[in-house]
Design a protein around this motif. Structure first.
Motif, PDB file in Angstrom:
ATOM      1  N   PRO A  37       0.815  -1.218   0.000  1.00  0.00           N
ATOM      2  CA  PRO A  37       0.000   0.000   0.000  1.00  0.00           C
ATOM      3  C   PRO A  37       0.852   1.273   0.000  1.00  0.00           C
ATOM      4  CG  PRO A  37       0.037  -0.953   2.186  1.00  0.00           C
ATOM      5  CD  PRO A  37       0.766  -1.915   1.288  1.00  0.00           C
ATOM      6  N   ILE A  38       0.381   2.253  -0.755  1.00  0.00           N
ATOM      7  CA  ILE A  38       1.044   3.553  -0.865  1.00  0.00           C
ATOM      8  C   ILE A  38       0.002   4.624  -0.576  1.00  0.00           C
ATOM      9  CG2 ILE A  38       2.319   5.119  -2.368  1.00  0.00           C
ATOM     10  CD1 ILE A  38       2.826   2.664  -4.202  1.00  0.00           C
ATOM     11  N   GLU A  39       0.341   5.571   0.293  1.00  0.00           N
ATOM     12  CA  GLU A  39      -0.536   6.716   0.522  1.00  0.00           C
ATOM     13  C   GLU A  39      -0.172   7.792  -0.494  1.00  0.00           C
ATOM     14  OE1 GLU A  39      -1.933   8.528   4.490  1.00  0.00           O
ATOM     15  OE2 GLU A  39      -0.266   9.780   3.829  1.00  0.00           O
ATOM     16  N   ILE A  40      -1.131   8.126  -1.333  1.00  0.00           N
ATOM     17  CA  ILE A  40      -0.938   9.098  -2.405  1.00  0.00           C
ATOM     18  C   ILE A  40      -1.600  10.410  -2.005  1.00  0.00           C
ATOM     19  CG2 ILE A  40      -1.401   9.623  -4.837  1.00  0.00           C
ATOM     20  CD1 ILE A  40       0.397   7.171  -4.463  1.00  0.00           C
ATOM     21  N   THR A  41      -0.852  11.512  -2.102  1.00  0.00           N
ATOM     22  CA  THR A  41      -1.401  12.843  -1.875  1.00  0.00           C
ATOM     23  C   THR A  41      -1.137  13.668  -3.120  1.00  0.00           C
ATOM     24  OG1 THR A  41      -0.964  12.705   0.495  1.00  0.00           O
ATOM     25  CG2 THR A  41      -1.326  14.906  -0.402  1.00  0.00           C
ATOM     26  N   VAL A  42      -2.214  14.219  -3.687  1.00  0.00           N
ATOM     27  CA  VAL A  42      -2.078  15.069  -4.867  1.00  0.00           C
ATOM     28  C   VAL A  42      -2.800  16.384  -4.620  1.00  0.00           C
ATOM     29  CG1 VAL A  42      -1.792  13.215  -6.551  1.00  0.00           C
ATOM     30  CG2 VAL A  42      -4.063  14.004  -6.016  1.00  0.00           C
ATOM     31  N   GLN A  43      -2.211  17.448  -5.109  1.00  0.00           N
ATOM     32  CA  GLN A  43      -2.823  18.766  -4.975  1.00  0.00           C
ATOM     33  C   GLN A  43      -2.785  19.447  -6.339  1.00  0.00           C
ATOM     34  OE1 GLN A  43      -0.882  21.384  -2.221  1.00  0.00           O
ATOM     35  NE2 GLN A  43      -2.505  22.899  -2.321  1.00  0.00           N
ATOM     36  N   PHE A  44      -3.951  19.854  -6.797  1.00  0.00           N
ATOM     37  CA  PHE A  44      -4.085  20.552  -8.066  1.00  0.00           C
ATOM     38  C   PHE A  44      -4.618  21.960  -7.821  1.00  0.00           C
ATOM     39  CE2 PHE A  44      -4.329  16.159  -9.507  1.00  0.00           C
ATOM     40  CZ  PHE A  44      -3.579  16.197 -10.668  1.00  0.00           C
ATOM     41  N   GLU A  45      -4.230  22.865  -8.701  1.00  0.00           N
ATOM     42  CA  GLU A  45      -4.807  24.204  -8.702  1.00  0.00           C
ATOM     43  C   GLU A  45      -5.047  24.587 -10.150  1.00  0.00           C
ATOM     44  OE1 GLU A  45      -3.208  28.530  -7.636  1.00  0.00           O
ATOM     45  OE2 GLU A  45      -3.382  27.212  -5.886  1.00  0.00           O
ATOM     46  N   GLU A  46      -6.296  24.864 -10.464  1.00  0.00           N
ATOM     47  CA  GLU A  46      -6.706  25.207 -11.829  1.00  0.00           C
ATOM     48  C   GLU A  46      -6.226  24.176 -12.841  1.00  0.00           C
ATOM     49  OE1 GLU A  46      -5.709  29.256 -12.741  1.00  0.00           O
ATOM     50  OE2 GLU A  46      -6.618  29.987 -10.877  1.00  0.00           O
ATOM     51  N   GLY A  47      -6.329  22.888 -12.472  1.00  0.00           N
ATOM     52  CA  GLY A  47      -5.968  21.800 -13.367  1.00  0.00           C
ATOM     53  C   GLY A  47      -4.490  21.501 -13.478  1.00  0.00           C
ATOM     54  N   GLU A  48      -3.655  22.230 -12.729  1.00  0.00           N
ATOM     55  CA  GLU A  48      -2.205  22.010 -12.769  1.00  0.00           C
ATOM     56  C   GLU A  48      -1.738  21.342 -11.483  1.00  0.00           C
ATOM     57  OE1 GLU A  48       1.815  24.638 -13.389  1.00  0.00           O
ATOM     58  OE2 GLU A  48      -0.015  25.220 -14.429  1.00  0.00           O
ATOM     59  N   LEU A  49      -0.903  20.323 -11.610  1.00  0.00           N
ATOM     60  CA  LEU A  49      -0.387  19.589 -10.454  1.00  0.00           C
ATOM     61  C   LEU A  49       0.610  20.453  -9.682  1.00  0.00           C
ATOM     62  CD1 LEU A  49      -0.276  16.881  -8.890  1.00  0.00           C
ATOM     63  CD2 LEU A  49       1.581  16.214 -10.427  1.00  0.00           C
ATOM     64  N   LEU A  50       0.296  20.730  -8.421  1.00  0.00           N
ATOM     65  CA  LEU A  50       1.180  21.520  -7.570  1.00  0.00           C
ATOM     66  C   LEU A  50       2.037  20.641  -6.670  1.00  0.00           C
ATOM     67  CD1 LEU A  50      -1.182  24.361  -6.317  1.00  0.00           C
ATOM     68  CD2 LEU A  50       0.434  24.419  -8.212  1.00  0.00           C
ATOM     69  N   HIS A  51       1.472  19.506  -6.224  1.00  0.00           N
ATOM     70  CA  HIS A  51       2.172  18.660  -5.256  1.00  0.00           C
ATOM     71  C   HIS A  51       1.763  17.210  -5.469  1.00  0.00           C
ATOM     72  CE1 HIS A  51       3.944  17.433  -1.437  1.00  0.00           C
ATOM     73  NE2 HIS A  51       2.813  16.798  -1.172  1.00  0.00           N
ATOM     74  N   PHE A  52       2.759  16.313  -5.430  1.00  0.00           N
ATOM     75  CA  PHE A  52       2.514  14.869  -5.467  1.00  0.00           C
ATOM     76  C   PHE A  52       3.422  14.234  -4.433  1.00  0.00           C
ATOM     77  CE2 PHE A  52       3.420  10.556  -6.589  1.00  0.00           C
ATOM     78  CZ  PHE A  52       2.194  10.055  -6.984  1.00  0.00           C
ATOM     79  N   GLU A  53       2.848  13.355  -3.618  1.00  0.00           N
ATOM     80  CA  GLU A  53       3.645  12.630  -2.624  1.00  0.00           C
ATOM     81  C   GLU A  53       3.150  11.190  -2.563  1.00  0.00           C
ATOM     82  OE1 GLU A  53       5.116  13.086   1.986  1.00  0.00           O
ATOM     83  OE2 GLU A  53       3.298  14.107   1.360  1.00  0.00           O
ATOM     84  N   ALA A  54       4.094  10.256  -2.558  1.00  0.00           N
ATOM     85  CA  ALA A  54       3.792   8.832  -2.420  1.00  0.00           C
ATOM     86  C   ALA A  54       4.543   8.335  -1.191  1.00  0.00           C
ATOM     87  CB  ALA A  54       4.219   8.067  -3.671  1.00  0.00           C
ATOM     88  N   LYS A  55       3.793   8.024  -0.128  1.00  0.00           N
ATOM     89  CA  LYS A  55       4.413   7.601   1.138  1.00  0.00           C
ATOM     90  C   LYS A  55       4.180   6.120   1.378  1.00  0.00           C
ATOM     91  CE  LYS A  55       3.020   9.912   4.633  1.00  0.00           C
ATOM     92  NZ  LYS A  55       2.560  10.811   5.694  1.00  0.00           N
ATOM     93  N   GLU A  56       5.212   5.487   1.894  1.00  0.00           N
ATOM     94  CA  GLU A  56       5.135   4.081   2.290  1.00  0.00           C
ATOM     95  C   GLU A  56       4.202   3.945   3.494  1.00  0.00           C
ATOM     96  OE1 GLU A  56       8.173   0.833   4.228  1.00  0.00           O
ATOM     97  OE2 GLU A  56       8.985   2.402   2.972  1.00  0.00           O
ATOM     98  N   ILE A  57       3.348   2.942   3.443  1.00  0.00           N
ATOM     99  CA  ILE A  57       2.497   2.622   4.589  1.00  0.00           C
ATOM    100  C   ILE A  57       2.963   1.279   5.111  1.00  0.00           C
ATOM    101  CG2 ILE A  57       0.169   2.069   5.357  1.00  0.00           C
ATOM    102  CD1 ILE A  57      -0.892   3.893   3.217  1.00  0.00           C
ATOM    103  N   GLY A  58       3.318   1.209   6.379  1.00  0.00           N
ATOM    104  CA  GLY A  58       3.770  -0.051   6.969  1.00  0.00           C
ATOM    105  C   GLY A  58       2.655  -1.078   6.992  1.00  0.00           C
TER     106      GLY A  58
END
Length: 59
Positions: A37-58
């Protein structure tokens, strides 16, 4: 939809994911290579990707 490539934080293989630019969100998805499992965090503003993070979940 936007195809985004990143390295799995478990197995370090490059995988891709389809992201919907209409939504900023955090969710859990399994790696398509190692199935961990991977915790995915995405943040968009006006359709543009501002932030992407993929964190390991134990397990």
């Amino acid at each position: 939809m936007i195809e985004y490539f990143f390295s799995c934080p478990h197995c370090w293989q490059e995988i891709s994911m389809l992201l919907d630019p209409a939504y900023s969100q955090t969710y859990v998805e399994d790696c398509e290579v190692c199935c961990n499992p991977i915790e995915i965090t995405v943040q968009f503003e006006e359709g543009e990707l501002l932030h992407f993070e993929a964190k390991e979940i134990g397990q």
